[in-house]
Motif scaffolding. Structure first.
Motif, PDB file in Angstrom:
ATOM      1  N   HIS A  70      -1.052 -12.687   4.008  1.00 50.73           N
ATOM      2  CA  HIS A  70      -0.893 -14.167   3.506  1.00 50.73           C
ATOM      3  C   HIS A  70       0.249 -14.200   2.428  1.00 50.73           C
ATOM      4  CE1 HIS A  70      -3.737 -15.043   6.546  1.00 50.73           C
ATOM      5  NE2 HIS A  70      -2.829 -15.890   6.991  1.00 50.73           N
ATOM      6  N   LEU A  71      -0.036 -13.046   1.394  1.00 51.47           N
ATOM      7  CA  LEU A  71       0.883 -13.174   0.079  1.00 51.47           C
ATOM      8  C   LEU A  71       2.127 -12.628   0.626  1.00 51.47           C
ATOM      9  CD1 LEU A  71      -1.817 -10.763  -2.031  1.00 51.47           C
ATOM     10  CD2 LEU A  71      -0.797 -13.028  -2.601  1.00 51.47           C
ATOM     11  N   ALA A  72       3.116 -13.212   0.009  1.00 48.71           N
ATOM     12  CA  ALA A  72       4.524 -12.762   0.252  1.00 48.71           C
ATOM     13  C   ALA A  72       5.167 -13.450  -0.641  1.00 48.71           C
ATOM     14  CB  ALA A  72       4.964 -13.594   1.659  1.00 48.71           C
ATOM     15  N   PRO A  91     -13.436   2.258  -3.747  1.00 41.76           N
ATOM     16  CA  PRO A  91     -12.032   2.420  -3.592  1.00 41.76           C
ATOM     17  C   PRO A  91     -11.906   3.110  -2.395  1.00 41.76           C
ATOM     18  CG  PRO A  91     -12.613   3.131  -5.672  1.00 41.76           C
ATOM     19  CD  PRO A  91     -13.951   2.818  -5.098  1.00 41.76           C
ATOM     20  N   LEU A  92     -10.774   2.757  -1.509  1.00 43.14           N
ATOM     21  CA  LEU A  92     -10.376   3.421  -0.216  1.00 43.14           C
ATOM     22  C   LEU A  92      -9.311   4.522  -0.616  1.00 43.14           C
ATOM     23  CD1 LEU A  92     -10.218   1.019   2.636  1.00 43.14           C
ATOM     24  CD2 LEU A  92     -12.065   2.439   2.035  1.00 43.14           C
ATOM     25  N   ASP A  93      -9.079   5.502  -0.017  1.00 45.24           N
ATOM     26  CA  ASP A  93      -8.341   6.552  -0.140  1.00 45.24           C
ATOM     27  C   ASP A  93      -7.177   6.460   0.475  1.00 45.24           C
ATOM     28  OD1 ASP A  93      -9.986   8.624  -1.525  1.00 45.24           O
ATOM     29  OD2 ASP A  93     -10.779   9.245   0.380  1.00 45.24           O
ATOM     30  N   PRO A  94      -5.902   6.660  -0.056  1.00 49.11           N
ATOM     31  CA  PRO A  94      -4.543   6.204   0.663  1.00 49.11           C
ATOM     32  C   PRO A  94      -4.443   6.638   2.094  1.00 49.11           C
ATOM     33  CG  PRO A  94      -4.158   7.251  -1.459  1.00 49.11           C
ATOM     34  CD  PRO A  94      -5.572   7.396  -1.336  1.00 49.11           C
ATOM     35  N   ASP A  95      -5.295   7.464   2.551  1.00 47.81           N
ATOM     36  CA  ASP A  95      -4.928   7.880   3.882  1.00 47.81           C
ATOM     37  C   ASP A  95      -5.844   7.215   4.594  1.00 47.81           C
ATOM     38  OD1 ASP A  95      -7.379   9.007   2.955  1.00 47.81           O
ATOM     39  OD2 ASP A  95      -6.892  10.870   4.197  1.00 47.81           O
ATOM     40  N   ALA A  96      -6.929   6.356   4.434  1.00 43.20           N
ATOM     41  CA  ALA A  96      -7.903   5.308   5.012  1.00 43.20           C
ATOM     42  C   ALA A  96      -6.996   4.080   5.388  1.00 43.20           C
ATOM     43  CB  ALA A  96      -8.725   4.940   4.028  1.00 43.20           C
ATOM     44  N   TRP A  97      -5.696   3.874   5.185  1.00 44.72           N
ATOM     45  CA  TRP A  97      -5.008   2.496   5.332  1.00 44.72           C
ATOM     46  C   TRP A  97      -3.463   2.771   5.446  1.00 44.72           C
ATOM     47  CZ3 TRP A  97      -1.765   0.212   1.817  1.00 44.72           C
ATOM     48  CH2 TRP A  97      -1.724   0.839   0.627  1.00 44.72           C
ATOM     49  N   GLN A  98      -3.037   1.921   6.140  1.00 43.27           N
ATOM     50  CA  GLN A  98      -1.569   1.834   5.951  1.00 43.27           C
ATOM     51  C   GLN A  98      -0.903   0.576   5.851  1.00 43.27           C
ATOM     52  OE1 GLN A  98      -0.990   2.984   9.925  1.00 43.27           O
ATOM     53  NE2 GLN A  98      -0.165   5.055   9.457  1.00 43.27           N
ATOM     54  N   LYS A  99       0.584   0.605   5.187  1.00 36.84           N
ATOM     55  CA  LYS A  99       1.122  -0.783   5.163  1.00 36.84           C
ATOM     56  C   LYS A  99       2.519  -0.668   5.530  1.00 36.84           C
ATOM     57  CE  LYS A  99       3.548  -3.106   1.450  1.00 36.84           C
ATOM     58  NZ  LYS A  99       4.760  -2.385   0.829  1.00 36.84           N
ATOM     59  N   GLU A 100       3.008  -1.595   6.265  1.00 36.82           N
ATOM     60  CA  GLU A 100       4.262  -1.538   6.870  1.00 36.82           C
ATOM     61  C   GLU A 100       5.005  -2.940   6.477  1.00 36.82           C
ATOM     62  OE1 GLU A 100       6.270   0.688   8.569  1.00 36.82           O
ATOM     63  OE2 GLU A 100       4.559   1.840   8.528  1.00 36.82           O
ATOM     64  N   PRO A 101       6.296  -2.914   6.003  1.00 33.22           N
ATOM     65  CA  PRO A 101       6.957  -4.172   5.555  1.00 33.22           C
ATOM     66  C   PRO A 101       7.433  -4.922   6.814  1.00 33.22           C
ATOM     67  CG  PRO A 101       8.257  -2.353   5.259  1.00 33.22           C
ATOM     68  CD  PRO A 101       7.034  -1.691   5.637  1.00 33.22           C
ATOM     69  N   GLY A 102       7.203  -6.125   6.859  1.00 33.27           N
ATOM     70  CA  GLY A 102       7.878  -7.050   7.906  1.00 33.27           C
ATOM     71  C   GLY A 102       9.281  -7.446   7.540  1.00 33.27           C
ATOM     72  N   SER A 103       9.839  -8.146   8.330  1.00 33.43           N
ATOM     73  CA  SER A 103      11.409  -8.456   8.514  1.00 33.43           C
ATOM     74  C   SER A 103      11.619  -9.702   7.323  1.00 33.43           C
ATOM     75  CB  SER A 103      11.804  -9.094   9.651  1.00 33.43           C
ATOM     76  OG  SER A 103      11.146 -10.118  10.334  1.00 33.43           O
ATOM     77  N   GLN A 104      10.402 -10.442   6.827  1.00 35.80           N
ATOM     78  CA  GLN A 104      10.525 -11.548   6.000  1.00 35.80           C
ATOM     79  C   GLN A 104       9.891 -11.201   4.659  1.00 35.80           C
ATOM     80  OE1 GLN A 104      12.234 -14.585   6.760  1.00 35.80           O
ATOM     81  NE2 GLN A 104      13.007 -13.280   8.429  1.00 35.80           N
ATOM     82  N   ASP A 105       9.841  -9.843   4.070  1.00 36.89           N
ATOM     83  CA  ASP A 105       9.346  -9.632   3.172  1.00 36.89           C
ATOM     84  C   ASP A 105       7.640  -9.657   2.981  1.00 36.89           C
ATOM     85  OD1 ASP A 105      11.480  -8.666   1.787  1.00 36.89           O
ATOM     86  OD2 ASP A 105      11.874 -10.733   0.911  1.00 36.89           O
ATOM     87  N   GLU A 106       7.285 -10.137   4.252  1.00 34.34           N
ATOM     88  CA  GLU A 106       5.581  -9.883   4.306  1.00 34.34           C
ATOM     89  C   GLU A 106       5.132  -8.518   4.513  1.00 34.34           C
ATOM     90  OE1 GLU A 106       6.872 -10.472   8.547  1.00 34.34           O
ATOM     91  OE2 GLU A 106       7.654 -10.837   6.782  1.00 34.34           O
ATOM     92  N   ALA A 107       3.888  -8.296   4.423  1.00 30.31           N
ATOM     93  CA  ALA A 107       3.262  -6.862   4.199  1.00 30.31           C
ATOM     94  C   ALA A 107       2.358  -6.967   5.617  1.00 30.31           C
ATOM     95  CB  ALA A 107       2.787  -6.487   3.239  1.00 30.31           C
ATOM     96  N   TYR A 108       2.052  -5.718   6.459  1.00 23.31           N
ATOM     97  CA  TYR A 108       1.321  -5.744   7.398  1.00 23.31           C
ATOM     98  C   TYR A 108       0.382  -4.562   6.829  1.00 23.31           C
ATOM     99  CZ  TYR A 108       3.737  -9.153  10.218  1.00 23.31           C
ATOM    100  OH  TYR A 108       4.361 -10.037  10.923  1.00 23.31           O
ATOM    101  N   VAL A 109      -0.909  -4.849   7.031  1.00 24.06           N
ATOM    102  CA  VAL A 109      -1.684  -3.838   6.843  1.00 24.06           C
ATOM    103  C   VAL A 109      -2.751  -3.193   7.900  1.00 24.06           C
ATOM    104  CG1 VAL A 109      -1.673  -4.119   4.169  1.00 24.06           C
ATOM    105  CG2 VAL A 109      -3.494  -5.265   5.613  1.00 24.06           C
TER     106      VAL A 109
END
Length: 179
Positions: A70-72, A91-109
């Motif tokens: 919801h942060l944007a 703490p989760l390792d970087p390979d335990a999650w993913q992030k993708e940008p959306g078209s309106q500067d939001e983030a999907y995880v």
């Protein structure tokens, strides 16, 4: 759950608000600063946009699939922590999650490997502008008008609310959210 670090008042913000409201000297600074911070918080809630860049945290369920923060706008994810039912934080390792940008500067995880966590907390840096001075002019004007309204109506319990011009200045920056 979403939490933003408190926004600090800087001299550029206070100087511009003082000039806009034609307030001389620092006597009114405490109430003017409170009105300015309230205006920013109100505008962030209305627009669903973090206006001035700062640290924030958002907690999501640790289930599979993509989830929109919801942060944007999210500038960066600085840490990801799993939280177990017992409240232990891992703490989760970087390979335990993913992030993708959306078209309106939001983030999907997406959580790939949450382990024993039932919730995941994302620590982020979020915000439209680096500073008050870098905010788009229409947003700054809307914030100044809202500050003026809050400041001049601070003892008016029957106040009808912010003027329509404030809404008109903030509306183009409002993010739609369908959850």
């Amino acid at each position: 759950m979403l939490s933003l670090d408190p926004l600090g008042l800087d001299s550029a913000m206070l100087d511009e608000a003082r000039a806009f409201l034609r307030v001389d000297g620092p006597d009114e600074d405490p109430s003017l600063g409170a009105a300015l911070l309230a205006a920013i918080a109100h505008a962030e809630h209305f627009t669903r946009t973090v206006l001035i860049r700062r640290p924030a945290r958002e907690t999501l369920c640790a289930r599979s699939g993509w989830h929109r923060l919801h942060l944007a706008p999210v500038v960066s994810v600085t840490g990801v922590t799993g939280v177990t039912l017992e409240g232990a934080r891992v703490p989760l390792d970087p390979d335990a999650w993913q992030k993708e940008p959306g078209s309106q500067d939001e983030a999907y995880v997406r959580i790939l490997h949450g382990g024993t966590a039932n919730q995941v907390e994302f620590a982020c840096i979020a915000g439209l502008s680096e500073s008050w001075a870098e905010l788009p002019e229409s947003l700054r004007l809307g914030l100044l008008r809202l500050t003026a309204h809050f400041h001049s109506h601070r003892d008016a319990p029957q106040d009808a609310g912010p003027p329509a011009a404030v809404r008109a200045l903030l509306m183009p920056w409002r993010r739609m959210r369908v959850d």
